[in-house]
Design an enzyme around this catalytic site. Structure first.
Site, short mmCIF file in Angstrom:
data_model
loop_
_atom_site.label_atom_id
_atom_site.label_comp_id
_atom_site.label_asym_id
_atom_site.label_seq_id
_atom_site.Cartn_x
_atom_site.Cartn_y
_atom_site.Cartn_z
N ASP A 1 8.70 -4.46 11.13
CA ASP A 1 9.86 -4.28 12.00
C ASP A 1 10.75 -5.52 11.98
O ASP A 1 11.98 -5.43 11.99
CB ASP A 1 9.41 -3.99 13.44
CG ASP A 1 8.66 -2.68 13.57
OD1 ASP A 1 8.84 -1.81 12.69
OD2 ASP A 1 7.90 -2.52 14.54
N SER B 1 0.84 -1.21 0.00
CA SER B 1 0.00 0.00 0.00
C SER B 1 0.87 1.26 0.00
O SER B 1 0.54 2.25 -0.67
CB SER B 1 -0.95 0.00 1.21
OG SER B 1 -0.23 0.01 2.42
#
EC number: 2.7.1.167
Length: 476
Positions: free
Chosen positions: A264, A197
């Site tokens: 992460d 996105s």
């Protein structure tokens, strides 16, 4: 397949970015407040977890790499909580304290697995003097193999271009997890890791992989990136590099419970692998495997070397197969953290037969994980005689590890597994045969720890001794 993990222990990585503390208040709710039409939560559990750039640093440390974190915090309880939690997992914190600002904190109130409200405590750090952060980066560049810039648009990376240039002059690769559509501010980075996105917000909606590749290569050229890794959720990852064919990696996730913090984990594994001296392609391979593990956990999570090794073997879970004792202890601790019940049994398992398979399947049904401790060759010889074992230890363990019912296999040298059991302390200790529970090695230690001991019946007519006798008779 033989899997060789990167030498994470010699890798040094600095993470710079927006650090935050995630706080969770859990509790039941059974009534509506008389003051307003809102539920009343009786808080019984409080958790604190490092978030943002701090979670990236924690992911790097969990692999055994040297992890150093630089970010902006206030001078408050949240900063102290972050420092303590991160120090406990071997992250070296080098925060720049800003007395006029609070440490970014996100407080979530949850009941019955539903988030009721989130409260954010933050003020943007834009305008804060970036020079102390630049100094910390410059001082570390000689001792790190990668620099991660973790951007959550909270102000810590307001001077991101200067940070990139510092690292480039020192020859240190810069990996960036971007935020927003202004990729220009990351110009010159070694690797950008947008999700699909984020990528499409800059490149436009892509109908297929060909469009992703075409537009991704244009972004690389426009902004002078060395590479672009687009993470595509259930479609895996796509690595783009100038002059090289695109590398598409399908997802390795078996089950998806929570994608929180997966980005992460990806950039953390990428950085640690590059810092260990591996290629970018290898780094992406390990990062993809790690992502498949972490999305199978609830909340922001990390990946251990054992989990990563087993994931790239094709079994993305917390430690499967043959293990050393120290590896097993780590895997068991991770299982307990997830609330799993650990069952343990032991034996020689010389010639595996239907009785063994049935017994192990029944033992596995008693919990979530099954450990099988196996007598070494020397231990077996002392127990069974000079002609045993028929199959050497390595072969016995490989066969056991291939069984669906068995999660972990470990060996012991002593006559009994008492010392091993005392070190593992399973929730349930199981033994087959006509023993009394108090006669089973390790039972006292398991009971003392609050666990249970159980005796299961073997299948009639099945025994290794009988098989050996039949073979000997048939060969005469």
């Amino acid at each position: 397949m033989k899997v060789t993990l990167p030498e994470f222990e010699r890798a040094g990585v600095m993470v710079v970015g927006d650090v935050m503390l995630d706080r969770y208040w859990y509790g039941p709710t059974s009534r509506i407040s008389p003051e307003a039409p809102v539920p009343v939560v009786k808080v019984d559990t409080i958790e604190e977890r490092p978030g943002g750039a701090a979670n990236v640093a924690m992911n790097i440390a969990s692999l055994g790499a040297h992890s150093r974190l630089v970010g902006l915090t206030g001078i408050d309880d949240a900063a102290r909580a972050l420092s303590k939690t991160l120090a406990d997992v071997n992250v070296k914190c080098d925060f720049v304290s800003v007395p006029t600002h609070p440490t970014i904190t996100k407080l979530r109130v949850l009941s019955r697995n539903q988030q009721l409200i989130r409260l954010d405590f933050e003020e943007g750090f834009e305008g804060v003097d970036p020079e102390p952060m630049h100094e910390r980066i410059a001082q570390a560049l000689g001792s790190i193999g990668a620099l991660v810039l973790s951007d959550y648009a909270k102000g810590a990376l307001a001077s991101v271009q200067q940070m990139i240039q510092l690292a480039r002059k020192a020859g240190v690769p810069v990996l960036i997890d971007p935020k927003g559509t202004e990729f220009e501010r990351y110009r010159g980075a070694t690797l950008l890791t947008p999700n699909l996105s984020e990528f499409e917000a800059v490149a436009g909606k892509c109908k297929n992989e060909e469009e992703i590749v075409e537009r991704g290569m244009k972004i690389i050229a426009d902004f002078d990136f060395s590479a672009l890794l687009v993470t595509r959720s259930e479609q895996g990852m796509t690595l783009l590099q100038p002059g090289k064919p695109p590398l598409h990696m399908p997802t390795q996730a078996q089950e998806v419970y929570d994608v929180t913090g997966a980005g992460d984990t990806v950039i953390g594994v990428l950085a640690a692998t590059l810092a260990a001296g591996n290629s970018l392609e290898e780094a992406c391979y390990f990062a993809n495997a790690a992502a498949g593990v972490v999305v199978g956990k609830l909340g922001t999570s990390t990946v251990s070397p054992i989990e990563l090794e087993n994931a790239v073997r094709g079994r993305a879970d917390t430690g499967f197969g043959v293990m050393r004792e120290d590896e097993l202890k780590v895997a068991v601790a991770a299982a307990r953290k997830r609330g799993e019940k650990v069952v343990m049994t032991n034996g020689v398992f010389d010639i595996l037969h239907a009785g063994h398979v049935s017994y192990l399947a029944n033992a596995r049904k008693l919990g979530d994980r099954l450990i099988v401790a196996v007598n070494s060759d020397a231990s077996t010889k002392r127990l069974k005689g000079e002609t045993r074992p028929v199959n050497p230890l390595e072969q016995r363990m490989i066969v056991l590890g291939a069984l669906e019912a068995v999660d972990w296999v470990v060996s012991f040298e002593e006559d009994t597994p008492q010392r091993l059991i005392a070190g593992i302390l399973p929730d349930l200790l199981v033994k087959g045969g006509d023993y009394k529970p108090e006669q089973i090695a390790g039972s006292e230690e398991v009971w003392a720890n609050g666990g249970d001991v159980m005796v299961l019946n073997f299948e009639d007519g099945c025994s290794t001794t009988n098989i050996i006798k039949k073979i000997q008779k048939d060969s005469q």
